[in-house]
Enzyme design. Structure first.
Site, mmCIF file in Angstrom:
data_model
loop_
_atom_site.group_PDB
_atom_site.id
_atom_site.type_symbol
_atom_site.label_atom_id
_atom_site.label_comp_id
_atom_site.label_asym_id
_atom_site.label_seq_id
_atom_site.Cartn_x
_atom_site.Cartn_y
_atom_site.Cartn_z
ATOM 1 N N ASP A 244 0.811 -1.262 -0.010
ATOM 2 C CA ASP A 244 0.017 0.037 -0.019
ATOM 3 C C ASP A 244 0.817 1.353 -0.003
ATOM 4 O O ASP A 244 1.983 1.303 0.559
ATOM 5 C CB ASP A 244 -0.765 0.114 1.359
ATOM 6 N N ARG B 281 1.986 -4.715 6.232
ATOM 7 C CA ARG B 281 1.324 -3.847 5.473
ATOM 8 C C ARG B 281 2.257 -2.563 5.270
ATOM 9 O O ARG B 281 2.528 -2.060 6.610
ATOM 10 C CB ARG B 281 -0.005 -3.415 6.019
ATOM 11 N N ASN C 91 -11.152 -2.368 -5.393
ATOM 12 C CA ASN C 91 -10.226 -1.508 -6.158
ATOM 13 C C ASN C 91 -10.963 -1.017 -7.325
ATOM 14 O O ASN C 91 -10.432 -0.110 -8.128
ATOM 15 C CB ASN C 91 -8.943 -2.107 -6.370
ATOM 16 N N TRP C 92 -11.924 -1.595 -7.878
ATOM 17 C CA TRP C 92 -12.637 -1.545 -9.207
ATOM 18 C C TRP C 92 -13.607 -0.049 -9.024
ATOM 19 O O TRP C 92 -13.813 0.593 -9.813
ATOM 20 C CB TRP C 92 -13.939 -2.299 -9.343
ATOM 21 N N SER D 34 -7.601 -5.511 -5.226
ATOM 22 C CA SER D 34 -8.729 -6.073 -4.474
ATOM 23 C C SER D 34 -10.196 -5.823 -4.943
ATOM 24 O O SER D 34 -10.206 -5.396 -6.121
ATOM 25 C CB SER D 34 -8.838 -5.261 -2.856
ATOM 26 N N GLU E 285 1.497 -12.897 12.354
ATOM 27 C CA GLU E 285 2.158 -11.741 13.158
ATOM 28 C C GLU E 285 1.855 -10.740 12.142
ATOM 29 O O GLU E 285 2.282 -10.729 10.983
ATOM 30 C CB GLU E 285 3.585 -12.103 13.322
ATOM 31 N N ARG F 55 -0.420 9.519 -9.772
ATOM 32 C CA ARG F 55 -0.565 8.210 -9.000
ATOM 33 C C ARG F 55 -0.089 6.950 -9.718
ATOM 34 O O ARG F 55 0.904 6.016 -9.174
ATOM 35 C CB ARG F 55 -1.962 7.796 -8.626
ATOM 36 N N GLY G 3 0.182 5.505 -4.369
ATOM 37 C CA GLY G 3 -0.342 6.533 -4.735
ATOM 38 C C GLY G 3 0.133 8.084 -3.976
ATOM 39 O O GLY G 3 0.468 9.055 -4.678
ATOM 40 N N ARG G 4 0.012 7.684 -2.756
ATOM 41 C CA ARG G 4 0.735 8.820 -1.846
ATOM 42 C C ARG G 4 2.289 8.971 -2.132
ATOM 43 O O ARG G 4 2.747 10.030 -2.330
ATOM 44 C CB ARG G 4 0.674 8.432 -0.359
ATOM 45 N N ARG H 114 -5.166 -1.781 8.873
ATOM 46 C CA ARG H 114 -6.211 -2.721 8.557
ATOM 47 C C ARG H 114 -5.932 -3.773 7.769
ATOM 48 O O ARG H 114 -5.022 -3.362 6.957
ATOM 49 C CB ARG H 114 -7.511 -1.795 8.139
HETATM 50 C C1 IPE Z 1 -5.492 -2.701 -0.247
HETATM 51 O O1 IPE Z 1 -5.083 -1.191 -0.408
HETATM 52 C C2 IPE Z 1 -5.459 -3.312 -1.508
HETATM 53 C C3 IPE Z 1 -4.067 -3.835 -2.163
HETATM 54 C C4 IPE Z 1 -2.811 -3.268 -1.630
HETATM 55 C C5 IPE Z 1 -4.222 -4.099 -3.601
HETATM 56 P P1 IPE Z 1 -6.303 -0.095 -0.437
HETATM 57 O O2 IPE Z 1 -5.379 1.126 -0.617
HETATM 58 O O3 IPE Z 1 -7.190 -0.435 -1.599
HETATM 59 O O4 IPE Z 1 -6.889 -0.358 0.769
HETATM 60 P P2 IPE Z 1 -7.760 0.793 1.624
HETATM 61 O O5 IPE Z 1 -8.652 1.322 0.682
HETATM 62 O O6 IPE Z 1 -6.735 1.854 2.194
HETATM 63 O O7 IPE Z 1 -8.307 0.119 3.064
HETATM 64 C C1 IPE Z 2 -1.452 0.240 -3.323
HETATM 65 O O1 IPE Z 2 -1.261 1.641 -3.555
HETATM 66 C C2 IPE Z 2 -1.584 -0.401 -4.793
HETATM 67 C C3 IPE Z 2 -2.920 -0.677 -5.225
HETATM 68 C C4 IPE Z 2 -4.015 -0.656 -4.159
HETATM 69 C C5 IPE Z 2 -3.385 -1.536 -6.321
HETATM 70 P P1 IPE Z 2 -2.616 2.643 -3.433
HETATM 71 O O2 IPE Z 2 -2.929 2.779 -4.947
HETATM 72 O O3 IPE Z 2 -3.567 2.201 -2.408
HETATM 73 O O4 IPE Z 2 -1.787 3.867 -2.780
HETATM 74 P P2 IPE Z 2 -2.478 5.091 -1.745
HETATM 75 O O5 IPE Z 2 -2.713 3.988 -0.605
HETATM 76 O O6 IPE Z 2 -3.443 5.565 -2.352
HETATM 77 O O7 IPE Z 2 -1.207 5.804 -1.295
HETATM 78 MG MG MG Z 3 -4.005 2.447 -0.580
#
Ligand code: IPE
Ligand code: IPE
Ligand code: MG
Length: 251
Positions: free
Chosen positions: A29, A197, A77-78, A74, A216, A42, A32-33, A203
């Site tokens: 995760d 994570r 993510n759609w 996930s 763990e 992103r 994007g940030r 979460r």
């Molecule tokens: C979890 O990350 C899914 C993946 C890393 C593929 P998200 O960025 O989608 O999770 P939330 O929305 O912060 O819970």
């Molecule tokens: C995880 O990074 C990649 C996927 C969920 C596919 P994010 O895209 O969720 O990045 P943030 O959490 O928005 O920074």
């Molecule tokens: Mg994310």
């Protein structure tokens, strides 16, 4: 951009080989940030994230981890903007096409878990090709959770078992944990010992709900595109310091 190869090829001296997790799961995760902090779109974070994943897989091989499962997309993510979803699907496809030769040569067994039938057909074809080409490999078991949701995983297992009960192939009282697990997408691989994570979120986000019962959990503030070997080293060190009790009493 490629990730610089780092020096820690050997298992770091402060880690005990016999106490390594057999199976590491990762919620990758913060892409994007990471990009936004650099003033980039992103998708640049996702691109860099794919390079980091390659490096982590290699590191797991170098250090003797038997299984690595990563959350790459996930079922939720759609809900992201269509351009981002499309970019991700194309990135997965390209990643596999570019990596397959090396994955085969390095004896990696690759598998995809999730509702794969809902993915673009060209990606499905690439996933099939990768699974088929590495089926006989004996090295690390590398699983990508692609259009995966923990609840959906449990539900599809329930549906299969319910159908078997309906056909009289199994009695309800015979459904135990072992039977149930055989119907999860992840069947055949032991539960993760360590769940990492990145990006500081506390979460599970619908990852391996059943399978992480006794994992763990290690959360780092580091964003996924910055998760290198030394970060993984720290996660393993933290894991080796944990007291895994599994409900028992230990002194
Ligand atoms: C979890 O990350 C899914 C993946 C890393 C593929 P998200 O960025 O989608 O999770 P939330 O929305 O912060 O819970
Ligand atoms: C995880 O990074 C990649 C996927 C969920 C596919 P994010 O895209 O969720 O990045 P943030 O959490 O928005 O920074
Ligand atoms: Mg994310």
């Amino acid at each position: 951009m490629t990730v610089k190869p780092t020096i820690l090829q050997e298992l770091p001296a402060d880690l005990e080989r016999e106490k390594l997790p057999r199976h590491v799961a990762v919620i990758m995760d913060g892409n994007g940030r990471w990009a936004q902090r650099q003033g980039q779109p992103r998708i640049m974070g996702h691109r860099r994230g794919a390079d980091v994943l390659k490096e982590l897989l290699r590191c797991c091989q170098d250090w003797g981890i038997q299984a690595l499962t990563v959350y790459s997309f996930s079922t939720e993510n759609w809900r992201r903007p269509m351009e981002e979803v499309n970019f991700l699907m194309t990135l997965f496809e390209r990643f596999l096409r570019q990596q397959l030769r090396e994955l085969v040569a390095e004896d990696v067994r690759i598998r995809f878990v999730g509702d794969l039938a809902a993915l673009p057909l060209s990606l499905q074809a690439e996933l099939e090709r990768a699974m088929e080409a590495t089926r006989q490999n004996k090295g690390i078991r590398f699983t990508m959770a692609q259009n995966y949701g923990g609840r959906q995983d449990i539900l599809q297992a329930v549906r299969t078992i319910a159908t078997q009960v309906q056909h009289g192939q199994i009695q309800p009282e015979d459904i135990d944990e072992a039977v149930f697990e055989r119907h999860l997408y992840t069947a055949g691989v032991c539960d993760p010992d360590l769940l990492i994570r990145t990006s500081g979120e506390m979460r599970i986000s619908n990852f391996l709900l059943w399978q992480v019962a006794y994992a763990e959990i290690y959360v780092t503030e580091t964003l996924w595109p910055d998760f290198d070997r030394s970060e993984f080293h720290q996660a393993l060190r933290a894991f080796q310091q944990r007291d895994r009790r599994f409900g028992m009493v230990k002194n």
